[in-house]
Design a protein around this motif. Structure first.
Motif, short mmCIF file in Angstrom:
data_model
loop_
_atom_site.label_atom_id
_atom_site.label_comp_id
_atom_site.label_asym_id
_atom_site.label_seq_id
_atom_site.Cartn_x
_atom_site.Cartn_y
_atom_site.Cartn_z
N LEU A 250 -45.86 46.97 -75.62
CA LEU A 250 -46.38 46.93 -74.15
C LEU A 250 -45.86 47.89 -73.37
N THR A 251 -46.43 48.74 -72.85
CA THR A 251 -45.80 49.81 -71.71
C THR A 251 -45.95 49.05 -70.42
N TYR A 252 -44.77 49.02 -69.61
CA TYR A 252 -44.89 48.61 -68.34
C TYR A 252 -43.71 49.37 -67.41
N SER A 253 -43.94 49.17 -66.06
CA SER A 253 -43.10 49.93 -65.24
C SER A 253 -42.13 48.83 -64.45
N PRO A 254 -41.10 49.61 -63.95
CA PRO A 254 -39.94 48.50 -63.26
C PRO A 254 -40.75 47.80 -62.14
N ASP A 255 -41.81 48.03 -61.75
CA ASP A 255 -42.58 47.24 -60.95
C ASP A 255 -43.25 46.19 -61.34
N ASP A 256 -43.52 46.11 -62.46
CA ASP A 256 -43.97 45.13 -63.29
C ASP A 256 -43.01 43.75 -63.63
N VAL A 257 -41.64 44.24 -63.55
CA VAL A 257 -40.71 43.24 -64.04
C VAL A 257 -40.58 42.14 -62.71
N CYS A 258 -40.55 40.90 -63.15
CA CYS A 258 -40.49 39.88 -62.28
C CYS A 258 -39.24 38.89 -62.57
N ALA A 259 -38.81 38.11 -61.52
CA ALA A 259 -37.57 37.23 -61.95
C ALA A 259 -38.22 35.91 -62.69
N GLU A 260 -39.32 35.38 -62.63
CA GLU A 260 -39.70 34.15 -62.99
C GLU A 260 -41.24 34.06 -63.03
N GLY A 261 -41.98 33.18 -63.75
CA GLY A 261 -43.17 33.08 -64.00
C GLY A 261 -44.04 34.23 -64.65
N GLY A 262 -43.34 35.11 -65.33
CA GLY A 262 -43.98 36.09 -66.08
C GLY A 262 -44.02 36.04 -67.62
N THR A 263 -44.69 36.82 -68.25
CA THR A 263 -44.56 36.92 -69.79
C THR A 263 -43.10 37.60 -70.30
N LEU A 264 -42.38 36.99 -71.03
CA LEU A 264 -41.19 37.61 -71.64
C LEU A 264 -41.69 38.55 -72.67
N VAL A 265 -41.01 39.72 -72.53
CA VAL A 265 -41.21 40.87 -73.35
C VAL A 265 -39.84 41.10 -74.41
N LEU A 266 -40.17 41.03 -75.49
CA LEU A 266 -38.97 41.28 -76.61
C LEU A 266 -38.65 42.56 -76.82
N ARG A 267 -37.35 42.86 -76.68
CA ARG A 267 -36.89 44.40 -76.88
C ARG A 267 -35.88 44.33 -78.09
N SER A 268 -35.29 45.62 -78.27
CA SER A 268 -34.43 45.76 -79.30
C SER A 268 -33.21 44.93 -79.19
N SER A 269 -32.64 44.52 -77.94
CA SER A 269 -31.39 43.76 -77.61
C SER A 269 -31.85 42.13 -77.83
N ASN A 270 -33.06 41.89 -78.14
CA ASN A 270 -33.37 40.40 -78.64
C ASN A 270 -33.51 40.18 -80.20
N VAL A 271 -32.99 41.43 -80.85
CA VAL A 271 -33.24 41.45 -82.30
C VAL A 271 -31.65 41.22 -82.81
N GLN A 272 -31.32 40.27 -83.26
CA GLN A 272 -30.03 40.00 -83.92
C GLN A 272 -29.75 39.28 -85.18
N ASN A 273 -29.34 39.95 -86.12
CA ASN A 273 -29.13 39.52 -87.43
C ASN A 273 -30.34 39.03 -88.05
N GLY A 274 -31.47 39.63 -87.76
CA GLY A 274 -32.82 39.27 -88.28
C GLY A 274 -33.68 38.30 -87.58
N ARG A 275 -33.17 37.85 -86.58
CA ARG A 275 -33.83 36.71 -85.74
C ARG A 275 -33.89 37.16 -84.38
N ILE A 276 -34.51 36.12 -83.49
CA ILE A 276 -34.70 36.69 -82.27
C ILE A 276 -33.77 35.95 -81.48
#
Length: 400
Positions: free
Chosen positions: A20-46
């Motif tokens: 998904l391509t999104y802009s900083p304006d799309d980011v919200c504090a709560e109530g949105g959809t969580l977007v998985l990024r490289s920082s969410n990948v650790q040791n083969g797990r999320i």
């Protein structure tokens, strides 16, 4: 090629999707959809320690489901490109970002193991070349691997998953131990350079004696200090001896003495202090070296410096950041003006023993993780190339 094995492209055995391509304006504090990024990948797990939520409408083709493989395809750090994780049932329903891709197939568990191999890393490296910092969807689909029959894939993946589960448990235990050590360190020697109130404090100049001795001969190892690893042979760190004739100006350290490397790094932005744990060493003359005065426990101060206890003071003393040679602008007198705690010697020894024991437990876990990782690498090399074959029963063949 092994009998019954075929060389196939990833694009021929599954579906690759971009994120998904999104802009900083799309980011919200709560109530949105969580977007998985490289920082969410650790040791083969999320993992969920660095989350981003977006409030824009998210299409279904960027929503992950159980069995998907999430792959980092673009990153400022080239070493992270290609790292991957299996999506579990607990991870379903999240989106994945534009710098990520997913692979979806009934070959998924086997492919996930292929993406941990050196062969995959070689194909990624060839694609990246010298300047490109991403692999495209087309690149990913073009990567080739050997595939046995589906029943054999499943058995190979199940065997390797056993190692993955063992490593996951060990890494989880290590994380718990590391947090406990951090808490113990903060409890016993203070947090952020704020020491227990009942401890006397002295300038480092009153607690130690500067060491400026030069070698008068003898075969002393030439060493340097790494913020991550402590004392290292200079030839090991730089692949060659950097000292040359300047070694005549190097400082000769004896066992138990300390050296402060005022080099700047991400790991140690204010430099680092380590204690020598061998008989002697020659270290660069730009290091500030010192020996503790009698009545002070070197092991206690080793832990104190490792915890960055001087960082707050050094941050105020360092002048104008980093010089052209990578060294911090910090004069010797300023360094030795830093105040250190001087608790009673019995308390020093008690704290040192507790912290040393905790660090030793972590080191043993690291050794166990490294040994198990090496075992799995060896097993992958045998199983994923067909050098070792697994037996598949008639019932398993029929079920496929």
């Amino acid at each position: 090629m092994r009998e019954g094995w075929e060389l196939k492209k990833l694009g021929d055995v599954g579906e690759c999707r971009i994120g998904l391509t999104y802009s900083p304006d799309d980011v919200c504090a709560e109530g949105g959809t969580l977007v998985l990024r490289s920082s969410n990948v650790q040791n083969g797990r999320i993992t969920y320690e660095d989350n981003v939520l977006v409030q824009s409408d998210v299409p279904q083709n960027v929503i992950v489901r159980e069995g998907d493989i999430l792959i980092c395809v673009r990153n400022g750090s080239r070493s992270l490109i290609g790292k991957s994780a299996m999506i579990s049932s607990a991870d379903e329903g999240h989106a994945f970002g534009a710098f990520m891709a997913t692979f979806r197939s009934h070959y998924g568990e086997y492919v996930f193991q292929l993406l941990q191999t050196n062969e995959f890393k070689r194909q990624v490296h060839r694609t990246l070349g010298a300047t490109i910092n991403q692999i495209t969807n087309a690149d990913l689909k073009s990567f080739k691997f050997l595939f046995p029959s589906l029943p054999e894939q499943r058995k190979i993946a199940a065997i390797l998953e056993t190692w993955d589960e063992a490593l996951e448990k060990l890494n989880a235990l290590r994380a718990v131990k590391a947090r406990w050590l951090e808490g113990l360190t903060q409890t016993t020697i203070g947090r952020g350079g704020v020491f227990p109130e009942h401890w006397q404090q002295k300038p480092l100049s009153e607690a130690c004696t500067p060491v400026k001795r030069k070698s008068s001969g003898g075969n002393h190892p030439v060493m340097t200090i790494s913020a991550k690893s402590g004392f290292l042979m200079q030839a090991d760190k730089f692949a060659r001896d950097m000292a040359g004739r300047s070694v005549e100006r190097y400082t000769l350290l004896h066992e138990g003495e300390f050296a402060y490397n005022k080099g700047n790094s991400k790991t140690a932005p204010y430099g680092c202090v380590f204690r020598l744990d061998r008989d002697t060493a020659l270290v660069p003359f730009v290091y500030y070296c010192f020996a503790l005065k009698p009545g002070l426990d070197p092991e206690f101060y080793d832990h104190l410096f490792a915890a960055g206890a001087l960082n707050h003071q050094l941050s105020r003393l360092i002048n104008s950041g980093v010089r052209n040679d990578g060294l911090l602008n910090l004069y010797s007198d300023d360094f030795f003006s830093c105040r250190v705690p001087v608790p009673p010697i019995e308390e020093q020894k008690r704290i040192a023993q507790a912290l040393t024991t905790a660090k030793r437990e972590l080191a043993l876990l690291d050794e166990e993780i490294a040994a198990l990782t090496d075992q799995k690498r060896g097993l992958m090399q045998k199983l994923l190339t067909g050098e070792w074959r697994v037996e598949v029963s008639d019932d398993e063949e029929a079920a496929a």
